[in-house]
Scaffold this motif. Structure first.
Motif, PDB file in Angstrom:
ATOM      1  N   SER A  21    -112.364  87.770 -27.473  1.00  0.00           N
ATOM      2  CA  SER A  21    -111.495  86.699 -27.966  1.00  0.00           C
ATOM      3  C   SER A  21    -111.400  85.580 -26.949  1.00  0.00           C
ATOM      4  CB  SER A  21    -110.096  87.230 -28.268  1.00  0.00           C
ATOM      5  OG  SER A  21    -109.459  87.689 -27.094  1.00  0.00           O
ATOM      6  N   ASN A  25    -112.401  80.767 -41.806  1.00  0.00           N
ATOM      7  CA  ASN A  25    -112.164  79.920 -40.635  1.00  0.00           C
ATOM      8  C   ASN A  25    -111.300  78.718 -40.982  1.00  0.00           C
ATOM      9  OD1 ASN A  25    -113.642  81.640 -39.084  1.00  0.00           O
ATOM     10  ND2 ASN A  25    -115.464  80.351 -38.986  1.00  0.00           N
ATOM     11  N   SER A  63    -115.488  88.567 -33.081  1.00  0.00           N
ATOM     12  CA  SER A  63    -115.242  87.474 -32.138  1.00  0.00           C
ATOM     13  C   SER A  63    -114.148  86.588 -32.719  1.00  0.00           C
ATOM     14  CB  SER A  63    -116.512  86.656 -31.917  1.00  0.00           C
ATOM     15  OG  SER A  63    -116.244  85.487 -31.166  1.00  0.00           O
ATOM     16  N   LYS A  83    -111.776  83.140 -31.966  1.00  0.00           N
ATOM     17  CA  LYS A  83    -111.593  81.961 -31.132  1.00  0.00           C
ATOM     18  C   LYS A  83    -110.421  81.144 -31.667  1.00  0.00           C
ATOM     19  CE  LYS A  83    -114.124  77.925 -29.362  1.00  0.00           C
ATOM     20  NZ  LYS A  83    -115.429  77.201 -29.371  1.00  0.00           N
ATOM     21  N   ASN A  84    -109.483  80.829 -30.767  1.00  0.00           N
ATOM     22  CA  ASN A  84    -108.324  79.993 -31.106  1.00  0.00           C
ATOM     23  C   ASN A  84    -107.631  80.489 -32.383  1.00  0.00           C
ATOM     24  OD1 ASN A  84    -108.980  78.319 -28.928  1.00  0.00           O
ATOM     25  ND2 ASN A  84    -110.338  77.067 -30.192  1.00  0.00           N
ATOM     26  N   SER A  85    -107.404  81.789 -32.442  1.00  0.00           N
ATOM     27  CA  SER A  85    -106.798  82.391 -33.624  1.00  0.00           C
ATOM     28  C   SER A  85    -105.515  83.120 -33.255  1.00  0.00           C
ATOM     29  CB  SER A  85    -107.776  83.356 -34.294  1.00  0.00           C
ATOM     30  OG  SER A  85    -108.918  82.660 -34.776  1.00  0.00           O
ATOM     31  N   THR A 142    -107.062  83.419 -28.216  1.00  0.00           N
ATOM     32  CA  THR A 142    -106.564  84.178 -29.356  1.00  0.00           C
ATOM     33  C   THR A 142    -105.465  85.134 -28.919  1.00  0.00           C
ATOM     34  OG1 THR A 142    -108.643  84.039 -30.564  1.00  0.00           O
ATOM     35  CG2 THR A 142    -107.204  85.861 -31.136  1.00  0.00           C
ATOM     36  N   GLU A 183    -112.480  81.854 -36.388  1.00  0.00           N
ATOM     37  CA  GLU A 183    -112.210  80.667 -35.578  1.00  0.00           C
ATOM     38  C   GLU A 183    -111.080  79.876 -36.234  1.00  0.00           C
ATOM     39  OE1 GLU A 183    -114.554  76.804 -33.664  1.00  0.00           O
ATOM     40  OE2 GLU A 183    -115.672  78.481 -34.534  1.00  0.00           O
ATOM     41  N   ASN A 184    -110.028  79.613 -35.440  1.00  0.00           N
ATOM     42  CA  ASN A 184    -108.852  78.880 -35.948  1.00  0.00           C
ATOM     43  C   ASN A 184    -108.250  79.571 -37.172  1.00  0.00           C
ATOM     44  OD1 ASN A 184    -109.099  76.724 -34.008  1.00  0.00           O
ATOM     45  ND2 ASN A 184    -110.797  75.937 -35.242  1.00  0.00           N
ATOM     46  N   ASN A 190    -116.318  86.789 -37.825  1.00  0.00           N
ATOM     47  CA  ASN A 190    -116.119  86.093 -36.557  1.00  0.00           C
ATOM     48  C   ASN A 190    -115.156  84.950 -36.829  1.00  0.00           C
ATOM     49  OD1 ASN A 190    -117.821  87.675 -34.919  1.00  0.00           O
ATOM     50  ND2 ASN A 190    -119.614  86.633 -35.763  1.00  0.00           N
TER      51      ASN A 190
END
Length: 390
Positions: A373, A257, A337, A339-341, A376, A303-304, A301
């Motif tokens: 997502s 992450n 999952s 997120k913001n990727s 993303t 994130e970023n 999972n």
């Protein structure tokens, strides 16, 4: 601190080594004691003579009308050790005038010991030191204003290649440009002749630097060329510079992450997906809040996370768990999952499957990189060669 005094007798050619030494605290006034002699002060300017590091006074007595010439302090008539300065500095000579402007120091009016003569007033001479001759390989880059800068410099001997002195990856030594990572080294500023450690330092009578021109990327990355390096860098920013065959070893990036993986078009192949399958690895299901779901994916999972220009081939995923707490198992190529990727030009090819003892419901994702997502993007990605083994 001792004060060194040498008294010349008869003429300069017969200077005596006789000396009077005065320990700290003595009240002897040598200028008064030797008022009938000519005083010459040698300012060492960072050098050292015997036990003195500031200045040395010699009192000469001239007789018989001989030329009133003096000797340089490094003459063996005074001391076999001469005048030295740490750090390899070389004594250039002795000068009558020292000029200081800010941090700049200049010496002028050099004393010629063969022809110059001293008067009854004596003279103060200043040692001028030349910087030591340094041979180096300098790692340079051009900044945003077009100015060439040195990121790092390493001393070598004449005739050395860089590898004769430094044995590790040259990119390790090229780093030094704050906020950037070295990704390639060249012999020319146009970055057309790659560094191959074939150039030897020419040496010479002056300090000389062989310039090595470095290509940098912005940010702090770990350069990866081998399977061992990739395993060690799994929770860092990665910059891939070679194809990597994992030879069947386990691999995953579940603690990635906030990191970036730049693949440069290379391939990571032949590995089994590593994942956790204990109660501590369970997460809330996407359909309720109970922690009864297991997520299996290359980046867990995410994130970023940013992943660009890399292929993962012959990835084998075998879900194996009999844990009764698990209701569902989600299996996806990149992240269950995200997120913001960002996933750009990433391909995954491999086989997904499970052992017979795995009784939980398995939800396989094969037509995209992620199951769910938020913020993303997947651009130019390919998962067409992901198959599920029933």
């Amino acid at each position: 601190m001792f004060k060194k005094l040498a008294i010349g007798t008869a003429c300069i050619l017969t200077v005596s080594a006789a000396a009077a030494l005065s320990a700290c605290g003595d009240e002897i006034d040598y200028d008064d004691k030797y008022a009938d002699r000519v005083k010459v002060v040698y300012e060492l300017e960072g050098g050292k003579y015997l036990n003195s590091t500031t200045s040395v006074s010699h009192y000469y007595e001239f007789k018989g009308g001989a030329p009133r010439r003096i000797l340089p302090l490094e003459d063996k008539s005074f001391s076999e050790g001469g005048v030295t300065r740490d750090g390899g500095f070389v004594l250039d000579g002795w000068y009558r005038t020292k000029t200081v402007e800010g941090e700049a120091v200049e010496y002028s009016d050099r004393w010629n010991f063969e022809t110059d003569v001293v008067t009854d007033d004596g003279v103060t001479l200043y040692a001028k030191w030349n910087s030591p001759i340094v041979y180096s390989f300098d790692f340079v880059y051009t900044d945003a204003n077009g100015v060439e800068r040195v990121a790092n410099s390493y001393k070598v001997n004449a005739g050395n290649t860089f590898g004769d002195v430094w044995q590790n990856d040259v990119l390790t030594y090229a780093n030094g440009y704050e906020g950037h990572t070295a990704i390639a080294v060249y012999y020319d500023p146009e970055h057309k002749i790659p560094f191959d450690d074939s150039v030897r330092h020419p040496g010479g009578e002056e300090s000389t630097a062989v310039k090595l021109y470095v290509e940098y990327i912005e940010g702090s990355y770990t350069i990866v060329r081998t399977a061992a390096q990739l395993k060690a860098a799994r929770s860092r920013n990665i910059y891939l510079l070679a194809d990597i065959d994992m030879e069947g070893k386990p691999l995953s990036f579940t603690n990635f992450n906030g990191k970036t993986f730049i693949g440069n078009g290379h391939t990571v192949s032949n590995f089994t997906l590593e994942y956790g399958n204990s109660r501590y690895d369970l997460v809330p299901d996407f359909e309720d809040e109970k922690k009864k779901a297991l997520c299996v994916a290359l980046f867990g999972n995410a994130e970023n996370v940013t992943v660009k220009d890399v292929s993962f081939e012959n990835m084998t995923v075998t879900v194996d768990t009999f844990l009764s707490d698990i209701d569902k198992i989600y299996v996806a190529p990149l992240a269950v999952s995200a997120k913001n990727s960002t996933f750009e030009n990433v391909s995954v090819a491999g086989t997904f499957g499970a052992t017979d003892r795995t009784t939980a419901q398995i939800i396989y994702v094969t037509d995209r990189g992620t199951f769910v997502s938020e913020g993303t993007s997947e651009t130019g990605c390919d998962f067409g060669k992901v198959t599920v083994k029933k």
